[in-house]
Scaffold this motif. Sequence first.
Motif, PDB file in Angstrom:
ATOM      1  N   ARG A 189      56.594 104.364  49.742  1.00  0.00           N
ATOM      2  CA  ARG A 189      57.703 103.632  49.145  1.00  0.00           C
ATOM      3  C   ARG A 189      57.223 102.395  48.411  1.00  0.00           C
ATOM      4  NH1 ARG A 189      62.329 103.790  53.974  1.00  0.00           N
ATOM      5  NH2 ARG A 189      62.863 106.016  53.748  1.00  0.00           N
ATOM      6  N   LEU A 190      56.261 101.696  49.007  1.00  0.00           N
ATOM      7  CA  LEU A 190      55.719 100.503  48.356  1.00  0.00           C
ATOM      8  C   LEU A 190      55.019 100.864  47.052  1.00  0.00           C
ATOM      9  CD1 LEU A 190      54.286  98.541  51.423  1.00  0.00           C
ATOM     10  CD2 LEU A 190      56.304  97.970  50.077  1.00  0.00           C
ATOM     11  N   ALA A 191      54.251 101.947  47.084  1.00  0.00           N
ATOM     12  CA  ALA A 191      53.561 102.378  45.866  1.00  0.00           C
ATOM     13  C   ALA A 191      54.555 102.792  44.790  1.00  0.00           C
ATOM     14  CB  ALA A 191      52.619 103.539  46.188  1.00  0.00           C
ATOM     15  N   THR A 192      55.613 103.516  45.196  1.00  0.00           N
ATOM     16  CA  THR A 192      56.640 103.925  44.234  1.00  0.00           C
ATOM     17  C   THR A 192      57.375 102.717  43.672  1.00  0.00           C
ATOM     18  OG1 THR A 192      56.946 106.003  45.450  1.00  0.00           O
ATOM     19  CG2 THR A 192      58.679 105.371  43.914  1.00  0.00           C
ATOM     20  N   SER A 193      57.670 101.740  44.538  1.00  0.00           N
ATOM     21  CA  SER A 193      58.348 100.530  44.094  1.00  0.00           C
ATOM     22  C   SER A 193      57.504  99.766  43.083  1.00  0.00           C
ATOM     23  CB  SER A 193      58.669  99.644  45.293  1.00  0.00           C
ATOM     24  OG  SER A 193      59.293  98.444  44.888  1.00  0.00           O
ATOM     25  N   ASP A 194      56.192  99.682  43.340  1.00  0.00           N
ATOM     26  CA  ASP A 194      55.297  98.998  42.400  1.00  0.00           C
ATOM     27  C   ASP A 194      55.265  99.715  41.060  1.00  0.00           C
ATOM     28  OD1 ASP A 194      54.690  97.068  44.253  1.00  0.00           O
ATOM     29  OD2 ASP A 194      52.850  98.059  44.940  1.00  0.00           O
ATOM     30  N   GLN A 195      55.249 101.039  41.083  1.00  0.00           N
ATOM     31  CA  GLN A 195      55.237 101.817  39.843  1.00  0.00           C
ATOM     32  C   GLN A 195      56.527 101.603  39.063  1.00  0.00           C
ATOM     33  OE1 GLN A 195      54.497 105.865  41.060  1.00  0.00           O
ATOM     34  NE2 GLN A 195      52.299 105.548  41.317  1.00  0.00           N
ATOM     35  N   ILE A 196      57.661 101.578  39.774  1.00  0.00           N
ATOM     36  CA  ILE A 196      58.950 101.368  39.109  1.00  0.00           C
ATOM     37  C   ILE A 196      59.008  99.981  38.482  1.00  0.00           C
ATOM     38  CG2 ILE A 196      61.421 101.067  39.545  1.00  0.00           C
ATOM     39  CD1 ILE A 196      61.252 103.293  41.595  1.00  0.00           C
ATOM     40  N   ASN A 197      58.594  98.972  39.246  1.00  0.00           N
ATOM     41  CA  ASN A 197      58.621  97.604  38.728  1.00  0.00           C
ATOM     42  C   ASN A 197      57.715  97.451  37.511  1.00  0.00           C
ATOM     43  OD1 ASN A 197      60.422  96.730  40.708  1.00  0.00           O
ATOM     44  ND2 ASN A 197      58.800  96.155  42.122  1.00  0.00           N
ATOM     45  N   ALA A 198      56.541  98.075  37.554  1.00  0.00           N
ATOM     46  CA  ALA A 198      55.614  97.992  36.420  1.00  0.00           C
ATOM     47  C   ALA A 198      56.199  98.673  35.179  1.00  0.00           C
ATOM     48  CB  ALA A 198      54.275  98.627  36.795  1.00  0.00           C
ATOM     49  N   LEU A 199      56.828  99.827  35.384  1.00  0.00           N
ATOM     50  CA  LEU A 199      57.431 100.557  34.268  1.00  0.00           C
ATOM     51  C   LEU A 199      58.581  99.770  33.650  1.00  0.00           C
ATOM     52  CD1 LEU A 199      57.771 103.093  32.523  1.00  0.00           C
ATOM     53  CD2 LEU A 199      59.179 104.079  34.349  1.00  0.00           C
ATOM     54  N   LEU A 200      59.439  99.207  34.491  1.00  0.00           N
ATOM     55  CA  LEU A 200      60.582  98.442  33.983  1.00  0.00           C
ATOM     56  C   LEU A 200      60.126  97.174  33.268  1.00  0.00           C
ATOM     57  CD1 LEU A 200      63.061  98.778  36.996  1.00  0.00           C
ATOM     58  CD2 LEU A 200      63.202  99.925  34.789  1.00  0.00           C
ATOM     59  N   GLN A 248      57.283  96.668  31.803  1.00  0.00           N
ATOM     60  CA  GLN A 248      56.650  97.064  30.548  1.00  0.00           C
ATOM     61  C   GLN A 248      57.693  97.409  29.489  1.00  0.00           C
ATOM     62  OE1 GLN A 248      54.181 100.548  30.857  1.00  0.00           O
ATOM     63  NE2 GLN A 248      53.138 100.173  28.914  1.00  0.00           N
ATOM     64  N   SER A 249      58.755  98.092  29.893  1.00  0.00           N
ATOM     65  CA  SER A 249      59.803  98.485  28.954  1.00  0.00           C
ATOM     66  C   SER A 249      60.530  97.260  28.409  1.00  0.00           C
ATOM     67  CB  SER A 249      60.800  99.428  29.642  1.00  0.00           C
ATOM     68  OG  SER A 249      60.168 100.617  30.059  1.00  0.00           O
ATOM     69  N   ALA A 250      60.852  96.308  29.287  1.00  0.00           N
ATOM     70  CA  ALA A 250      61.555  95.101  28.851  1.00  0.00           C
ATOM     71  C   ALA A 250      60.663  94.218  27.996  1.00  0.00           C
ATOM     72  CB  ALA A 250      62.058  94.330  30.067  1.00  0.00           C
ATOM     73  N   ASP A 251      59.409  94.078  28.385  1.00  0.00           N
ATOM     74  CA  ASP A 251      58.485  93.229  27.634  1.00  0.00           C
ATOM     75  C   ASP A 251      58.181  93.828  26.272  1.00  0.00           C
ATOM     76  OD1 ASP A 251      56.713  90.889  27.561  1.00  0.00           O
ATOM     77  OD2 ASP A 251      55.100  92.354  27.560  1.00  0.00           O
ATOM     78  N   ASN A 252      58.174  95.149  26.182  1.00  0.00           N
ATOM     79  CA  ASN A 252      57.943  95.822  24.902  1.00  0.00           C
ATOM     80  C   ASN A 252      59.027  95.457  23.900  1.00  0.00           C
ATOM     81  OD1 ASN A 252      56.957  97.491  22.917  1.00  0.00           O
ATOM     82  ND2 ASN A 252      57.640  99.388  23.867  1.00  0.00           N
ATOM     83  N   SER A 291      66.450  98.164  38.084  1.00  0.00           N
ATOM     84  CA  SER A 291      66.539  97.459  36.803  1.00  0.00           C
ATOM     85  C   SER A 291      65.735  96.176  36.845  1.00  0.00           C
ATOM     86  CB  SER A 291      67.998  97.146  36.455  1.00  0.00           C
ATOM     87  OG  SER A 291      68.565  96.256  37.396  1.00  0.00           O
ATOM     88  N   THR A 292      65.365  95.725  35.662  1.00  0.00           N
ATOM     89  CA  THR A 292      64.669  94.455  35.487  1.00  0.00           C
ATOM     90  C   THR A 292      65.253  93.760  34.266  1.00  0.00           C
ATOM     91  OG1 THR A 292      62.574  95.169  36.495  1.00  0.00           O
ATOM     92  CG2 THR A 292      62.467  93.343  34.949  1.00  0.00           C
ATOM     93  N   VAL A 293      65.639  92.493  34.445  1.00  0.00           N
ATOM     94  CA  VAL A 293      66.167  91.708  33.332  1.00  0.00           C
ATOM     95  C   VAL A 293      65.123  90.658  32.969  1.00  0.00           C
ATOM     96  CG1 VAL A 293      68.033  90.230  32.506  1.00  0.00           C
ATOM     97  CG2 VAL A 293      68.531  92.077  34.126  1.00  0.00           C
ATOM     98  N   LEU A 294      64.602  90.757  31.756  1.00  0.00           N
ATOM     99  CA  LEU A 294      63.591  89.821  31.273  1.00  0.00           C
ATOM    100  C   LEU A 294      64.252  88.847  30.308  1.00  0.00           C
ATOM    101  CD1 LEU A 294      60.562  89.261  31.566  1.00  0.00           C
ATOM    102  CD2 LEU A 294      60.178  90.655  29.534  1.00  0.00           C
ATOM    103  N   TYR A 295      64.181  87.560  30.645  1.00  0.00           N
ATOM    104  CA  TYR A 295      64.826  86.526  29.829  1.00  0.00           C
ATOM    105  C   TYR A 295      63.797  85.790  28.985  1.00  0.00           C
ATOM    106  CZ  TYR A 295      66.902  81.981  28.719  1.00  0.00           C
ATOM    107  OH  TYR A 295      67.318  80.843  28.067  1.00  0.00           O
TER     108      TYR A 295
END
Length: 276
Positions: free
Chosen positions: A48-59, A61-65, A242-246
């Motif tokens: 679960r921790l590994a999956t959570s890290d992957q999700i956070n990294a993907l989100l 990256q998508s927001a920062d892009n 979800s991740t909100v990047l401000y």
Amino acid sequence: MSNIQQNQYPKVSVATQQGAVLIVVLLFLVLIILAGVIAVRQSTTDLRLATSDQINALLLQSADNANQSIEQSMNGSSDAEIYNDMISRSGPFGYLMLDTNSINHEYVFCFRPRGRFFDINKASIMTPTGTVVSGSGSGYCDTTKPGDYVSARNASMTQVNVSLSPPNKNTELFSSYTIGQDSGEISSQAFMFDIYSTAVLPAYADTKVDDEDCFKKTSKGYEVTNSEDTIGGCMAKAGVPSTVLYEQANVENQSLRTKCVDFAKGTGKLCILPSS
């Protein structure tokens, strides 16, 4: 006469011996089962921790892009088509700068990096009441449209909400004007924008709560009393990762800036006046 005393010990039957062995074996089995359960739980937690890290990294990256694409479009060549779209009267920055009625509006568009990341015909202008300004298109991300996803895997999507930064009493007076330029010209003013890039993974849950689309919520948390009325809070309530990047961006016409140098050092506008 012999003084030998004989002591007789109780005899242990074979059945009793077999019963004791069975109890010991059962105890060992219980210990083995407990160790197995602990190992499975530990491995599940690690997964679960590994999956959570992957999700956070993907989100992230998508927001920062999305933020990087916006920065590059505004800092790039003024002859580029995307630059003209961004600052035109129908673009996110041009609309908020040129329309005097847009001070409390939000300019919304779905980030589509596989083509032109911003389509001027696919944008929504949202008022503080949540209604869409007449004439604006449909800029909200739609989970049923493959083109709204960041990649062809249809995993994540990012929506961008742009608005003018609210007035701040601590802001220096006339700090938004270009030195040496006519204050009556719109090109002499600098504008501060709030950019919220919200990346989500719709595959985990529905992006609607009580038939209300979370993508159509405001990004400005300071205007609502309940965090669930924001796009990020609504996604959290719906169970959507979800991740909100401000990001706060200052947009100004650099070509009209007058170079300012220290007194007696080079040419240009004097920053420090002589004492006499």
